[in-house]
Design a protein around this motif. Structure first.
Motif, PDB file in Angstrom:
ATOM      1  N   GLN A 166       0.817  -1.213   0.000  1.00 41.06           N
ATOM      2  CA  GLN A 166       0.000   0.000   0.000  1.00 41.06           C
ATOM      3  C   GLN A 166       0.850   1.263   0.000  1.00 41.06           C
ATOM      4  OE1 GLN A 166      -2.967  -0.144  -0.662  1.00 41.06           O
ATOM      5  NE2 GLN A 166      -3.794  -2.067   0.048  1.00 41.06           N
ATOM      6  N   VAL A 167       2.055   1.218   0.561  1.00 32.06           N
ATOM      7  CA  VAL A 167       2.919   2.388   0.446  1.00 32.06           C
ATOM      8  C   VAL A 167       3.802   2.297  -0.786  1.00 32.06           C
ATOM      9  CG1 VAL A 167       2.906   2.903   2.891  1.00 32.06           C
ATOM     10  CG2 VAL A 167       4.709   1.498   1.959  1.00 32.06           C
ATOM     11  N   VAL A 393      -3.563  12.580   0.192  1.00 26.50           N
ATOM     12  CA  VAL A 393      -4.212  11.389  -0.382  1.00 26.50           C
ATOM     13  C   VAL A 393      -3.374  10.123  -0.162  1.00 26.50           C
ATOM     14  CG1 VAL A 393      -5.012  10.332  -2.506  1.00 26.50           C
ATOM     15  CG2 VAL A 393      -5.535  12.694  -2.041  1.00 26.50           C
ATOM     16  N   PRO A 394      -2.045  10.155  -0.399  1.00 25.69           N
ATOM     17  CA  PRO A 394      -1.285   8.922  -0.139  1.00 25.69           C
ATOM     18  C   PRO A 394      -1.385   8.472   1.313  1.00 25.69           C
ATOM     19  CG  PRO A 394       0.033  10.471  -1.391  1.00 25.69           C
ATOM     20  CD  PRO A 394      -1.177  11.209  -0.953  1.00 25.69           C
ATOM     21  N   ASP A 395      -1.510   9.445   2.239  1.00 26.09           N
ATOM     22  CA  ASP A 395      -1.620   9.069   3.649  1.00 26.09           C
ATOM     23  C   ASP A 395      -2.937   8.374   3.946  1.00 26.09           C
ATOM     24  OD1 ASP A 395       0.808  10.116   4.070  1.00 26.09           O
ATOM     25  OD2 ASP A 395       0.110  12.023   4.873  1.00 26.09           O
ATOM     26  N   VAL A 397      -4.279   6.174   2.151  1.00 28.17           N
ATOM     27  CA  VAL A 397      -4.022   4.762   1.876  1.00 28.17           C
ATOM     28  C   VAL A 397      -3.171   4.141   2.982  1.00 28.17           C
ATOM     29  CG1 VAL A 397      -3.026   3.185   0.206  1.00 28.17           C
ATOM     30  CG2 VAL A 397      -4.252   5.176  -0.567  1.00 28.17           C
TER      31      VAL A 397
ATOM     32  N   SER B 231      -1.867   1.805  -5.692  1.00 30.27           N
ATOM     33  CA  SER B 231      -2.645   1.643  -4.475  1.00 30.27           C
ATOM     34  C   SER B 231      -3.436   2.896  -4.126  1.00 30.27           C
ATOM     35  CB  SER B 231      -1.736   1.251  -3.318  1.00 30.27           C
ATOM     36  OG  SER B 231      -0.735   2.218  -3.143  1.00 30.27           O
ATOM     37  N   GLU B 232      -3.083   4.055  -4.736  1.00 30.79           N
ATOM     38  CA  GLU B 232      -3.837   5.270  -4.420  1.00 30.79           C
ATOM     39  C   GLU B 232      -4.738   5.678  -5.581  1.00 30.79           C
ATOM     40  OE1 GLU B 232      -0.688   8.000  -3.851  1.00 30.79           O
ATOM     41  OE2 GLU B 232       0.370   6.542  -2.623  1.00 30.79           O
TER      42      GLU B 232
END
Lengths: 412, 342
Positions: A166-167, A393-395, A397, B231-232
Motif C-alpha cells: 500500500q505504500v 491522499v497517499p496518507d 491509503v 494503491s492510491e
C-alpha cells in the motif's frame, strides 16, 4: 376482495386508452426571474469554486480491502473531510444466526473475518459452552489456542506484506503471501479448510491433530520467525517506509479507546490492554508465558511495529503450546442434538483484528434466540473521519492499510 | 567516412534509419519487459513468472500480451475529449522515438549526430509529460487528472537535477554532441593511463547517481511512481485506457526506460566504445557493447523499482529542491574548478 371491485387502471392499449393531454397543450415551465438569477449565481460559483473536489475512494478501490467506500473532499492533495460509507457487504449474519442451529452457526461466523476464521469461531463456541455449563477437555483447549495463534500469524503476515504494497513496495506483499502459505497449509492439514476451517464443535473439536503435525509446525514457526526478520529489514528499516508512516495517522490512546478501537491498533497507541492477558481467562492463555507489546507513538509505523512483534510472540506461543500439549480426549460428553438451556452469555476474545465478542441469548432449543456480534473492524474504522482530516491522499491509503480492517468484519 | 554511407543512397539510408528507430522502441520495450518485469522481478519476489508460453522460459509471454491488447475492445469514456484522448498515447510514444534519434551505436551508426545532442535528448524526453497531461485531462476522471497533475509537478521538480547532472559530463567532454562525449571517453586517460579510456562514471560518479535518481522520477518508476500509484490512484492517468492505447503507454514506459538506460550508458559508461576496438570492428560490435551497458544500467533502475516503497508527493518535491539540486550545483562547481586547475 374480488377482481371486479378493483378500480380500473388506465393502460396504454385497448379501446379505453387515453393518451392524456398533448405535449403542445402543456404550458412551458416558467422560472421565477429572481430564482433564475440565483441559479445563475450558483452555476458561476460552482464553476469558479476550485477549492474542493469530491472523490470516491471505493467501493471498488485497491486500498479499501473490499468494498469500503470513502467519500473524500479534497483541496488539491489534502483531505478536508472523509466520510466512510459501509454496508456494501452486509450479509445479515446476526439475523441469519436466529434461523440456524448452534453447530450451523459456526459455519456462518467463519465468514465474518475471513482471514482469521478459526479465531472467529472460538468466542461463539465458548459462549454456547458457558450456557451449557460444559468445558472442552484440556487437549482441545490447547489445540484451539494453537490454531487461533496460527490464524493470527497468517493474518499478520498478510498485513506485514500488504502494508508494504500500500505504500508502494511490491516485493513485501509477495513475501507475505509466500510465508503465509506455510501457515495456511498447517491449518488445512489440521482442519481440512484453508480459510474456513469450521473445526470447532461445542464441547471440543472435530478431530485430533494429524500425525506429524507438531514437527511440521515447529519447522514452519522457524520460517515465520525468519520472515519477521526479513520484514524488519526490508520494510520497517527502510527510510522511505519510515518517512511515509512516521507521524502519519496518529491515534491518541484515550481517544482511540473512546472510539472503541481495540487490538493492535490500540496497543500501538500505548494502551496496555490485551484480552488474552487482561480479559476473562479463556483457552490456554492463562498457562502461557507471553509478552504484550505497546508502542508510545500511535502512528502507522507503531501499528506496523506492534504487529510485527506480535507475530513473533505468537510464533513463540505456538512453540510453547506444542511443548506443553497435553494428551487426552478432544471432545467433552455432549448430546448428539445440541440443546442450549435458556440464558445469556457474553464472551469476548482478542482476535487478530481486535476485540471480538458474541452476546448469545438462548431461550432453550437448538438455535440461538438472538446473537449480537461485536466485531473489531467496525469500531476500528469509526475513527477514520477523525483521522483523515488534513492528511494527503497517499496518507489516506497508509492509514487504511495500517488500521488493517477486513470488510467482512465491518459489515458482517 | 564509412563504407556503408558511401555505397547506399541518401534516401535509402534515411529510410533504413527510420525503420531501425521504429523497430528499436517496441523491441527495447519487449526485451526490458521480458528480462526485468517478467524474469528478474519474479526471481526477486520468489514467484514463478510465466514459464510456459513459447517453450523456453515463457519467452512468448510478452508477445502474447501484446496480441491480447490488440484484440481488446477500444473503450473511450463518454465524457472524454475524444481526439485528445486518442492522441495522448501517441505523443508519449513519439517522445520516446525522438530520443533514439541522437543515441549513437557506433562510430557512424547514429541517425543524427546533433551538436546539441544531450540537450536535444533531454528536451525531447520531457515531451512525454504533455502526453500524460493530455491523457489525464481528457479522460474525464478525477483519478486520472490527479495522476496527470502529479506527473507535471514531478517533471518540473526533476528536469532540473537531470539537466544539472549532465552539465558536469558536458563540461568534462567539452561538447554536447553524444558522439563527441563517447570519443572523449574513449580517448581520455585516467591519470595518464589510457588503458580503458576515461568513462565519466569515475570522475562524475555524483552526476551518475543524480542522473539515475532523476531518471527514475522522469520514468515515474518506484520510488517516484506517484503518477500511476496503483494503491492510491488505481493507475493514475492510464486508468481509462484499454486495449492498444494502453499498450502504447506500456511501450512508451519501457521504451523510455531503454532510452534513458542507453543515454546513461552513453554519458557515463562510454557508450558503444570498447577499449582497444576501432574502425570497422567497432562499427559492428558497437550495438552489442551499448546493449550490454544499457542492460547493466537498466538492471540498476529496475532493482530499485522492485525494492523501494513510494515517496509522497511533498517528500518528492523536498528531495528534489533541498537535496538533489544543491548537490548537482556543487558538483558543477567542483567540476569547473578541477577543469580549470588541470
Amino acid at each position: 376482495m374480488s377482481t371486479t371491485e378493483q378500480p380500473s387502471v388506465p393502460t396504454n392499449s385497448g379501446p379505453d386508452f387515453n393518451p392524456g393531454p398533448d405535449f403542445k397543450d402543456i404550458p412551458a415551465f416558467e422560472v421565477d426571474p429572481g430564482l433564475q438569477r440565483h441559479l445563475a449565481d450558483a452555476r458561476v460559483n460552482v464553476e469558479l469554486d476550485t477549492g474542493d473536489m469530491i472523490i470516491n475512494l471505493g467501493p471498488q478501490h485497491p486500498a479499501t480491502h473490499g468494498t469500503l467506500r470513502l467519500v473524500v473532499r479534497l483541496d488539491g492533495e489534502r483531505v478536508i473531510a472523509a466520510d466512510p460509507v459501509i454496508g456494501y457487504m452486509h450479509r445479515g449474519y446476526e439475523k441469519l444466526t436466529e434461523f440456524r442451529t448452534y453447530p450451523q452457526v459456526t459455519t456462518l461466523i467463519n465468514r465474518i473475518d475471513w482471514l482469521s476464521s478459526f479465531a472467529n469461531e472460538v468466542p461463539f463456541v465458548h459462549a454456547a459452552e458457558q450456557l451449557m455449563e460444559i468445558e472442552a477437555p484440556p487437549r482441545a483447549q490447547y489445540i484451539r489456542t494453537a490454531l487461533t495463534e496460527l490464524s493470527r500469524i497468517a493474518t499478520f503476515l498478510l498485513f506485514l506484506g500488504e502494508m508494504g504494497l500500500q505504500v508502494g513496495a511490491l516485493t513485501p506483499a509477495f513475501y507475505g503471501f509466500r510465508d503465509r502459505e506455510h501457515v495456511l497449509n498447517l491449518i488445512e492439514s489440521a482442519t481440512g479448510g484453508r480459510f474456513h476451517p469450521n473445526f470447532n464443535r461445542i464441547g471440543g473439536l472435530k478431530d485430533d491433530l494429524p500425525w506429524g503435525w507438531i514437527a511440521e509446525t515447529r519447522n514452519v514457526m522457524k520460517i515465520v520467525l525468519d520472515a519477521c526478520d526479513v520484514f524488519e529489514d526490508l520494510v520497517l528499516g527502510n527510510e522511505i517506509f519510515q518517512a511515509r508512516t512516521r507521524s502519519v495517522g496518529i491515534i491518541p490512546g484515550e481517544l482511540g479507546a473512546s472510539y472503541g478501537v481495540s487490538g493492535s491498533n490500540l496497543r500501538a497507541s500505548g494502551v496496555d490492554w490485551d484480552l488474552r492477558r487482561d480479559g476473562a481467562p479463556y483457552l490456554a492463555y492463562p498457562e502461557l508465558d507471553f509478552e504484550v507489546f505497546t508502542h508510545p507513538d500511535g502512528d502507522s509505523f507503531a501499528r506496523y511495529w506492534v504487529r510485527l512483534q506480535e507475530t513473533r510472540e505468537s510464533a513463540r506461543m505456538v512453540l510453547q503450546l506444542l511443548d506443553k500439549m497435553p494428551a487426552g480426549p478432544i471432545m467433552a460428553k455432549v448430546a448428539r442434538i445440541i440443546k442450549v438451556p435458556a440464558g445469556e452469555a457474553w464472551v469476548e476474545t482478542e482476535n487478530p483484528l481486535g476485540q471480538m465478542g458474541y452476546y448469545v441469548v438462548s431461550k432453550g432449543g437448538t438455535g440461538p434466540f438472538r446473537v449480537k456480534i461485536r466485531s473489531a473492524s467496525f469500531s476500528n474504522v469509526s475513527i477514520l473521519p477523525w483521522m483523515l482530516r488534513g492528511v494527503y491522499v497517499p496518507d489516506v491509503v497508509t492509514i487504511l492499510a495500517s488500521l488493517y480492517f477486513i470488510l467482512g468484519d465491518i459489515d458482517r | 567516412m564509412s563504407v556503408l554511407a558511401l555505397e547506399i543512397g541518401w534516401g535509402w539510408m534515411l529510410a533504413f534509419k527510420a525503420l531501425v528507430i521504429l523497430m528499436i522502441v517496441p523491441l527495447g520495450a519487449l526485451v526490458l519487459g521480458y528480462t526485468f518485469l517478467l524474469k528478474m522481478m519474479s526471481h526477486m519476489q520468489s514467484r514463478l513468472g510465466p514459464m510456459d508460453p513459447g517453450g523456453f522460459h515463457g519467452w512468448f509471454q510478452l508477445v502474447g500480451d501484446g496480441l491480447k491488447f490488440l484484440q481488446k475492445e477500444d473503450i473511450i469514456p463518454e465524457d472524454a475529449d475524444r481526439r485528445v484522448f486518442a492522441f495522448a498515447p501517441v505523443v508519449v510514444v513519439i517522445s520516446t522515438f525522438l530520443m533514439f534519434v541522437v543515441i549513437p551505436v557506433g562510430p557512424v551508426a547514429v541517425v543524427a549526430n546533433l551538436d546539441v545532442g544531450v540537450f536535444y535528448a533531454l528536451a525531447v524526453s520531457s515531451l512525454s509529460v504533455i502526453g500524460v497531461l493530455m491523457a489525464g485531462w481528457s479522460s474525464a476522471n478525477k483519478f486520472a487528472l490527479m495522476g496527470a497533475l502529479r506527473a507535471a509537478g514531478q517533471l518540473i521538480a526533476y528536469e532540473l537535477p537531470l539537466l544539472l547532472a549532465v552539465v558536469g559530463v558536458v563540461m568534462q567532454a567539452g561538447t554536447m554532441s553524444l558522439q563527441g562525449i563517447v570519443s572523449a571517453q574513449q580517448n581520455g586517460s585516467i591519470f595518464g593511463w589510457s588503458g580503458i579510456g576515461n568513462p565519466f562514471i569515475f570522475t562524475q560518479i555524483i552526476g551518475f547517481l543524480l542522473f539515475m535518481i532523476a531518471a527514475q522520477a522522469e520514468l515515474s518508476q518506484t520510488p517516484f511512481d506517484m503518477p500511476v500509484a496503483e494503491s492510491e490512484l488505481v493507475a493514475g492517468y492510464m486508468v481509462e485506457y484499454s486495449g492498444f492505447r494502453f499498450l502504447f503507454f506500456f511501450i512508451g514506459e519501457f521504451g523510455t526506460a531503454t532510452a534513458f538506460a542507453a543515454l546513461a550508458a552513453t554519458l557515463f559508461l562510454g557508450g558503444w566504445s570498447l577499449p582497444g576496438v576501432h574502425g570497422l570492428s567497432a562499427e559492428l560490435l558497437g550495438p552489442l557493447v551499448l546493449f550490454v551497458k544499457l542492460m547493466g544500467v537498466a538492471f540498476l533502475m529496475f532493482w530499485v523499482r522492485f525494492t523501494y516503497p513510494r515517496l509522497r508527493e511533498d517528500q518528492l518535491q523536498a528531495i528534489a529542491w533541498k537535496f538533489l539540486i544543491p548537490i548537482a550545483l556543487a558538483n558543477i562547481i567542483i567540476t569547473a574548478i578541477i577543469k580549470v586547475a588541470f
